[in-house]
Design an enzyme around this catalytic site. Structure first.
Site, PDB file in Angstrom:
ATOM      1  N   HIS A 140     -34.226 -10.905  93.086  1.00  0.00           N
ATOM      2  CA  HIS A 140     -35.153 -10.183  92.211  1.00  0.00           C
ATOM      3  C   HIS A 140     -35.370 -10.855  90.852  1.00  0.00           C
ATOM      4  CE1 HIS A 140     -35.347  -7.219  95.223  1.00  0.00           C
ATOM      5  NE2 HIS A 140     -34.392  -6.412  94.852  1.00  0.00           N
ATOM      6  N   HIS A 213     -40.194  -1.963  92.495  1.00  0.00           N
ATOM      7  CA  HIS A 213     -38.960  -1.495  93.131  1.00  0.00           C
ATOM      8  C   HIS A 213     -38.730  -0.001  92.908  1.00  0.00           C
ATOM      9  CE1 HIS A 213     -34.939  -1.751  94.752  1.00  0.00           C
ATOM     10  NE2 HIS A 213     -35.007  -3.073  94.863  1.00  0.00           N
ATOM     11  N   GLU A 351     -40.992  -2.062  99.264  1.00  0.00           N
ATOM     12  CA  GLU A 351     -41.383  -3.145  98.367  1.00  0.00           C
ATOM     13  C   GLU A 351     -42.350  -4.074  99.104  1.00  0.00           C
ATOM     14  OE1 GLU A 351     -37.411  -4.653  96.861  1.00  0.00           O
ATOM     15  OE2 GLU A 351     -36.841  -2.929  98.042  1.00  0.00           O
TER      16      GLU A 351
END
Ligand code: GLA
Length: 387
Positions: A140, A213, A351
């Site tokens: 991420h 997210h 996502e």
């Protein structure tokens, strides 16, 4: 919503009737809610800069709160089948909560959604080493991803409330090449959809995989788990992973596996299937589903239905895949809005994105962004009810 009289005849008739009604005081109607945007303070960063909170409201009464810290969706309300509104996303009441550390609640994820193996990839013969933050892999965006930076926010003109957030990620940030100008516009539409439009440009070849997210709980965030939510994923294959959650490269058909969500299925029905090695690796669902429609047009990727409230969320995207994660790492240690400790599997993430670790898998759709081209991606979360 304003209502217009459609013909002059009706206008005359109404005018006449009100005359004969002998000056009865006009009936006072509650003003119809209109769409709007408000701004308030959300807190101060350790370096003294302040973060803001923007509330986007549509004429139906839906409200979405977004902070420019991490370009984060803080709250999102929609009605249930009785017309009762509830907040459907996990998050914190103020900036302080996010600064204490949260597992990407509502956050903008970049530069690269999900994992890049060992934090390494090569482009045109140059090997890039990224900040690693997840058992030796880059997850991420790294140690300080786009979820932990302050974005520039600018409310936009238009008849639907829209907020533009921009960020310049400098060449070399978290190990990624190129000065990257990234922008997202959040628009709250009249039909209770929240639209996310992403664009980005770079001055050096780089890789990019942006997503949001948000952890959804359509029953009411913080109250109970999401195991009863029924999910449809319009995907006939998924990407098996190794024990560190890096895709092996295989695209496996979902048919006959616990990964088959082509028909509405409760998330909890098979999430603990001890016989499935992929479930063991993910600690439940934490995988990338490849959408059957691989076109770059906006298409329905997922539908979630929460049977007790009737709330439905549809996820539409221009992306080729969706990472479905069911909150396996939530363990009650993170305290969020209203002092609620978010327990195991109390939120689900959908996502929308390209595949994890694509820079190391030439057979996966490319995530390379070159100078002179513009990255574009759109995702819509559309809320409704089913009786
Ligand atoms: C993603 C990952 C998960 C986990 C969460 C955040 O969905 O795939 O493994 O890292 O984010 O906790």
């Amino acid at each position: 919503m304003k209502k217009y009289i459609s013909s002059p005849f009706i206008a005359l008739l109404i005018g006449g009737l009100s005359f004969f009604a002998c000056q009865q005081p006009a009936e006072k109607k509650a003003p119809a809610p209109t769409s709007a945007m408000e701004k308030s303070s959300f807190g101060t960063l350790p370096d003294g800069r302040s973060a803001d909170l923007f509330t986007l409201r549509n004429a139906q009464g839906m409200a979405v709160k977004i902070t420019n810290y991490g370009s984060t969706i803080v709250s999102c309300t929609a009605p249930d089948r009785a017309g009762k509104y509830a907040d459907m996303v996990l998050g914190c009441d103020s900036l302080a909560g996010y600064l204490r550390g949260v597992p990407y609640f509502g956050a903008f994820i970049g530069r690269y959604g999900n994992r890049i193996a060992k934090g390494k990839f090569s482009l045109d013969g140059t090997i890039y080493s990224l900040a690693t933050n997840n058992i030796g892999n880059a997850l991420h965006g790294g140690i300080k991803g786009f979820d932990k930076v302050l974005w520039t926010a600018e409310p936009m003109q238009g008849d639907e409330p829209a907020l533009k957030l921009t960020y310049l990620s400098k060449d070399g940030e978290e190990g990624y090449p190129g000065n990257l100008k990234v922008e997202v516009v959040y628009t709250l539409l009249k039909d209770n959809s929240l639209k996310l439009d992403y664009t980005a440009t770079t001055d050096k070849k780089t890789v990019l995989n942006l997503t949001n997210h948000s952890y959804f709980n359509l029953a009411n965030a913080g109250q109970g788990d999401i195991l009863g939510h029924e999910l449809v994923l319009n995907a006939s294959t998924f990407l098996p992973v190794d024990s560190t959650l890096i895709p092996t490269g295989e695209r496996r058909p979902v048919a006959g596996t616990v990964f088959d969500f082509t028909q509405p299925t409760a998330i909890g029905a098979r999430v603990n299937d001890a016989k499935d090695q992929q479930i063991k690796f993910g600690g439940g669902y934490d995988h990338c589903w490849v959408l059957t429609d691989s076109s770059k047009t906006l298409k329905l990727a997922a539908t979630v239905h929460e049977p007790t409230t009737g709330r439905v969320m549809e996820v539409l995207t221009t992306e080729p895949a969706v990472q479905f994660y069911c909150g396996n790492f939530l363990d009650g240690t993170v305290v969020g809005k209203g002092g609620v400790a978010y327990a195991y599997r109390t939120g689900l993430c959908l996502e929308t994105q390209h595949y994890p670790d694509s820079p190391n898998h030439p057979a996966f759709p490319s995530t390379v962004l070159a100078p002179g081209t513009t990255y574009r991606s759109t995702t819509i979360y559309r809320f409704s009810v089913k009786n």
